[in-house]
Design an enzyme around this catalytic site. Sequence first.
Site, PDB file in Angstrom:
ATOM      1  CG  ASP A  66      22.410 149.829 -83.413  1.00 45.21           C
ATOM      2  OD1 ASP A  66      23.216 149.260 -82.660  1.00 45.21           O
ATOM      3  OD2 ASP A  66      21.789 149.244 -84.328  1.00 45.21           O
ATOM      4  CB  ILE A  67      24.627 150.478 -88.387  1.00 44.38           C
ATOM      5  CG1 ILE A  67      25.826 151.422 -88.198  1.00 44.38           C
ATOM      6  CG2 ILE A  67      24.368 150.240 -89.873  1.00 44.38           C
ATOM      7  CD1 ILE A  67      27.129 150.895 -88.750  1.00 44.38           C
ATOM      8  CG  ASN A 100      28.652 142.194 -90.532  1.00 39.99           C
ATOM      9  OD1 ASN A 100      29.456 142.751 -91.274  1.00 39.99           O
ATOM     10  ND2 ASN A 100      28.550 142.494 -89.248  1.00 39.99           N
ATOM     11  CG  HIS A 105      32.157 139.677 -90.563  1.00 36.87           C
ATOM     12  ND1 HIS A 105      31.443 140.252 -89.545  1.00 36.87           N
ATOM     13  CD2 HIS A 105      31.765 138.377 -90.614  1.00 36.87           C
ATOM     14  CE1 HIS A 105      30.653 139.350 -88.984  1.00 36.87           C
ATOM     15  NE2 HIS A 105      30.831 138.196 -89.609  1.00 36.87           N
ATOM     16  CG  ASP A 132      35.398 145.099 -90.608  1.00 38.07           C
ATOM     17  OD1 ASP A 132      34.503 145.011 -89.755  1.00 38.07           O
ATOM     18  OD2 ASP A 132      36.376 144.322 -90.680  1.00 38.07           O
ATOM     19  CD  GLU A 148      25.438 146.291 -84.620  1.00 37.18           C
ATOM     20  OE1 GLU A 148      24.345 145.702 -84.617  1.00 37.18           O
ATOM     21  OE2 GLU A 148      26.504 145.737 -84.294  1.00 37.18           O
ATOM     22  CE  LYS A 207      35.337 172.557 -76.167  1.00 40.96           C
ATOM     23  NZ  LYS A 207      36.686 172.683 -76.721  1.00 40.96           N
TER      24      LYS A 207
END
Length: 471
Positions: A334-335, A342, A347, A351, A377, A385
């Site tokens: 999570d940012i 924002n 925005h 983005d 976000e 793997k």
Amino acid sequence: MDKKVLIVDDSKFWRMVLQSILEKLGVNQIIVAEDGTKGIEIALKELPDVIITDYNMPGISGLQMCLYLRSIPAFKNAGIAVLTGSDDVINEFWAEHSGANKFISKLLSKDVLEKELERFLSGDYASSKSKEMFYVTSIYDVLEQKMRTEILNREILSLIQFARDELYVIQQLKNFLEFFSRFTGLAFLLLSPVEGRIYNFGLPLSKMISKEKLLGSFERPLEPSNWSYFGNFGSEFKVDGLETVVIKYQESEIGLIAYTNPTDRWSLNKVLNEANESISLLFNTLNIFRELKVASTVDGLTGLFNKKELLRFLEETHNLAKINKTIYYVAMFDIDNFKKVNDTYGHLVGDEVLKGLAAILKEEIAGKGIAGRYGGEEFCLIITKVSNTDEVVDLIEKILARVRNTQFPHGKCTISCGVVSSEGYESPTEVLKAADDLLYISKKTGKDKASYMFLPKNNVLLSQAQHQEQT
């Protein structure tokens, strides 16, 4: 006029009229035939640049003759005019698809007919004299060739029903081509705006060099937003004798077939030429299916998998892990303070931050699992793997460090993370929730960090405490 012209008409009168007009127009090479069968045989022998044929003749009509000749590569660019009489009724559909360049009425006055033929002869028409383009000598060869072409095209078009499974289709197309020639290396490239795909069967080139070499054969190559590679790639920078055939659909370059050292080049070229339209349609269909798949599985902003595809992959991975008794890992990101980004910068800047983080995640997870945008976000990695937990920790810490040190449009940015192994969990939902709970712990205990849990689910807090003590 240096064009060679063939007149085909069962009427002696019209053969004389047309020959007279052509001589008046300065045509020096004139050949005549009195019916369609002889017309085809003479055309195959003399390779005229222009053919003027009557429509209504006994045996083979002018329209049938036109269709026969157009099926031969040598006459692809030849000019064909069909003369029609008062009783001739030609269906518009068949007229359009006959391959004739022009239909001229015999009811025209001689002066008007002469002008029509003069305009027609001024066109840029020519038959091919290349031996590679010409491989029939009689009408029977034409009929056999049409049958062969129909079989080839039917075989390739039958693969369209499997278009949802592109790898299977490409494998079948490879097997089909190997009926006619063997190769030391063979590759297919399919190109659409959303994704380029390279399928490699034996070329020793690296992925990047393969992409560069194959795209170099295009006149106006697209640059897709994503690339996928299938098969075994080498580390070479060049390969000797690479030959390519570009596949076009409605003048757009949509694919390519590349090969090295064919054992039977003539047969291969013949097949690729005869089946070109069907291969073009097949490649276009594969591109359409790929675009539909990308639209339904990929997040439009970041180019990562969307939540729906993430959950589908997670469920599939969890089921396979239970069957094979293996472990996978889920990391939730999570940012930090994204709402502030924002609110402060707008925005559009927000983005760009999302896209920047997505690019880092995609690059770091390559070959180890998949990355997706879970929502807003929040992002998710499904790591399948890796050899051990140390490798997982190294991967996550590297991602955090890269984000921490990246200059985003508004400045610096950090992320928080929760990472969990699948060991001890009965369902994929429980694994995802555990990772989300650890993400919450990271958020509440300082942000810009990762919380890990690689023990069974009843030890979540103990595991987290142990990790915090270590760090």
